[in-house]
Enzyme design. Structure first.
Site, PDB file in Angstrom:
ATOM      1  N   HIS A   1      11.156  16.814 -11.792  1.00 49.06           N
ATOM      2  CA  HIS A   1      10.987  17.489 -13.087  1.00 49.06           C
ATOM      3  C   HIS A   1      10.853  16.329 -14.166  1.00 49.06           C
ATOM      4  O   HIS A   1      11.325  15.352 -14.030  1.00 49.06           O
ATOM      5  CB  HIS A   1      12.763  17.897 -13.234  1.00 49.06           C
ATOM      6  CG  HIS A   1      12.801  18.302 -14.932  1.00 49.06           C
ATOM      7  ND1 HIS A   1      12.039  19.419 -15.350  1.00 49.06           N
ATOM      8  CD2 HIS A   1      13.651  18.122 -15.647  1.00 49.06           C
ATOM      9  CE1 HIS A   1      12.672  19.685 -16.529  1.00 49.06           C
ATOM     10  NE2 HIS A   1      13.643  18.676 -16.648  1.00 49.06           N
TER      11      HIS A   1
ATOM     12  N   CYS B   1      17.017  23.164 -16.405  1.00 45.03           N
ATOM     13  CA  CYS B   1      15.723  22.266 -15.846  1.00 45.03           C
ATOM     14  C   CYS B   1      15.716  22.516 -14.502  1.00 45.03           C
ATOM     15  O   CYS B   1      14.551  22.320 -13.892  1.00 45.03           O
ATOM     16  CB  CYS B   1      16.093  20.835 -16.180  1.00 45.03           C
ATOM     17  SG  CYS B   1      15.777  20.645 -18.103  1.00 45.03           S
TER      18      CYS B   1
ATOM     19  N   ASN C   1       8.748  17.812 -21.750  1.00 42.64           N
ATOM     20  CA  ASN C   1       9.676  18.449 -20.869  1.00 42.64           C
ATOM     21  C   ASN C   1       9.671  19.977 -21.246  1.00 42.64           C
ATOM     22  O   ASN C   1      10.188  20.615 -22.216  1.00 42.64           O
ATOM     23  CB  ASN C   1      11.296  18.042 -21.133  1.00 42.64           C
ATOM     24  CG  ASN C   1      12.198  18.479 -20.392  1.00 42.64           C
ATOM     25  OD1 ASN C   1      12.051  19.717 -19.565  1.00 42.64           O
ATOM     26  ND2 ASN C   1      13.407  18.037 -20.205  1.00 42.64           N
TER      27      ASN C   1
END
Ligand code: UT7
Length: 337
Positions: A264, A119, A294
């Protein structure tokens, strides 16, 4: 002094929209649970054929995002010195996707490297691009974050905690040297804490086992990503706030000066908690998790591309990008747009 400026953004997501309701075909979940716990309403998945093989590769998606960013930046393939590809899902064990992109875009032997930082891959990638540019190693860097997550997910109820969260896509930026000292990446902070490596990870295929994958690993589900969701949530919220504070301090700015925070997109509840804790109003915190879930390393460049297209990134704006994820790794960049 040379600085590294973001001069173009682009993104690409597959056409196939998978709604929360569609997920209930495979697992015991609900639109209500997913929306309330994560803010996600739908995500994009690459199409697969009858044999389960994807109809477009991660590198192909990355190349589409990269072309859009290069068009916006008005940069020709010959000008790219270096490709940095951030992902946790390379198309193959080796080589990395950077070289496939080099070939797809006809970049004439430009350097290529992959960053495997999950991430936080884009944040690490932008710090790397900034470093290469300021050191004179490269003048124009193509930085891409891209993920095909859908083929890794356990779509049974056992895997639902992970499966509902992740989506596919790619985003890209062109980063170029500039003598304008008021513009570009002003500071970055990078961190990791490897004692939590197995709290969000994908174990197999693994070089630690002959043949890399075997029936035992598959029977035990060790080829699926797993995480301790609550632990990740707790650490993410704390580290996001710390990293935002640290990067602002390093760059000599304060939170009141920030025009846009591009975090993020892991969970809308994390985004809202972070925005509130650092003292930013919702309109200064970018969110598109409802549409894409995500998308790991692709999240921030997709968000930057959408924010730019929506007129939310004007020349001179002070922008913070921040990420946290598997490793644990986390970090932030402070950018004068
Ligand atoms: O980018 C970094 C990577 N990931 C993250 O940042 C994710 C961080 N973690 C999270 O976002 C949240 O922890 C989750 C969204 C994963 C889970 O939310 P939560 O509020 O922490 O839920 P929970 O784990 O406490 O689960 C509550 C209940 C459990 O049932 P019981 O034990 O209370 O009966 C779960 O089994 O919800 C159940 N559950 C689900 N129910 C329906 C877990 N996943 C699902 C699901 N659908 N998909």
């Amino acid at each position: 002094m040379t600085r590294a400026a973001v001069i173009g953004t682009g993104h690409y997501v597959p056409d196939r929209v998978v709604t929360n309701d569609e997920l209930t075909r495979w697992m015991n979940t609900s639109d209500e649970w997913i929306t309330q716990r994560s803010g996600i309403r739908e995500r994009r998945w690459v199409e697969t054929d009858a044999d389960g093989k994807v109809t477009e590769t991660g590198a192909e998606m990355g190349a589409k995002a990269a072309r859009a960013a290069m068009d916006q930046a008005q940069v020709a393939p010959e000008e790219i010195d270096l490709v940095i590809y951030a992902t946790l899902n390379p198309d193959c064990f080796f080589p990395g996707n950077g070289v496939f992109i080099e070939d797809l875009l006809g970049l004439k032997t430009a350097g290529a490297m992959d960053i495997r930082n999950q991430c936080s891959g884009f944040v690490y990638g932008l710090a790397a691009a900034d470093g290469f540019i300021r050191a004179g190693t490269a003048r124009t860097v193509l930085l891409i974050g891209g993920e095909i997550q859908s083929t890794a997910l356990n779509l049974s109820t056992q895997g639902r905690e992970m499966a509902v969260l992740f989506g596919d896509g790619a985003g890209a930026v062109v980063v170029q040297a500039t003598d304008d000292t008021d513009r570009g990446v002003l500071a970055s902070v990078l961190h990791s804490q490897g004692r939590f490596a197995k709290d969000l990870w994908l174990e197999a295929p693994t070089a630690l086992v002959r043949e890399r994958i075997n029936q035992d690993l598959i029977d035990q589900g060790r080829h699926y990503p797993t995480m301790d969701g609550k632990l990740v949530f707790k650490h993410a919220t704390r580290r996001f706030c710390e990293a935002i504070g640290a990067v602002l301090e390093k760059g000599g700015h304060t939170i009141d000066e920030v025009d846009l925070l591009v975090p993020h997109q892991a969970n809308q509840r994390i985004t809202e908690a972070v925005g509130a804790r650092v003292g930013l109003p919702p309109e200064k915190v970018f969110s598109n998790i409802a549409k894409y879930g995500n998308t790991t390393a692709a999240t921030i460049p997709i968000a930057l591309s959408e924010a730019a297209a929506a007129g939310r990134l004007e020349s001179g704006d002070l922008v913070v990008t921040v990420a946290f994820g598997s490793g644990f790794t986390w970090g932030a960049n402070l950018i004068r747009w």
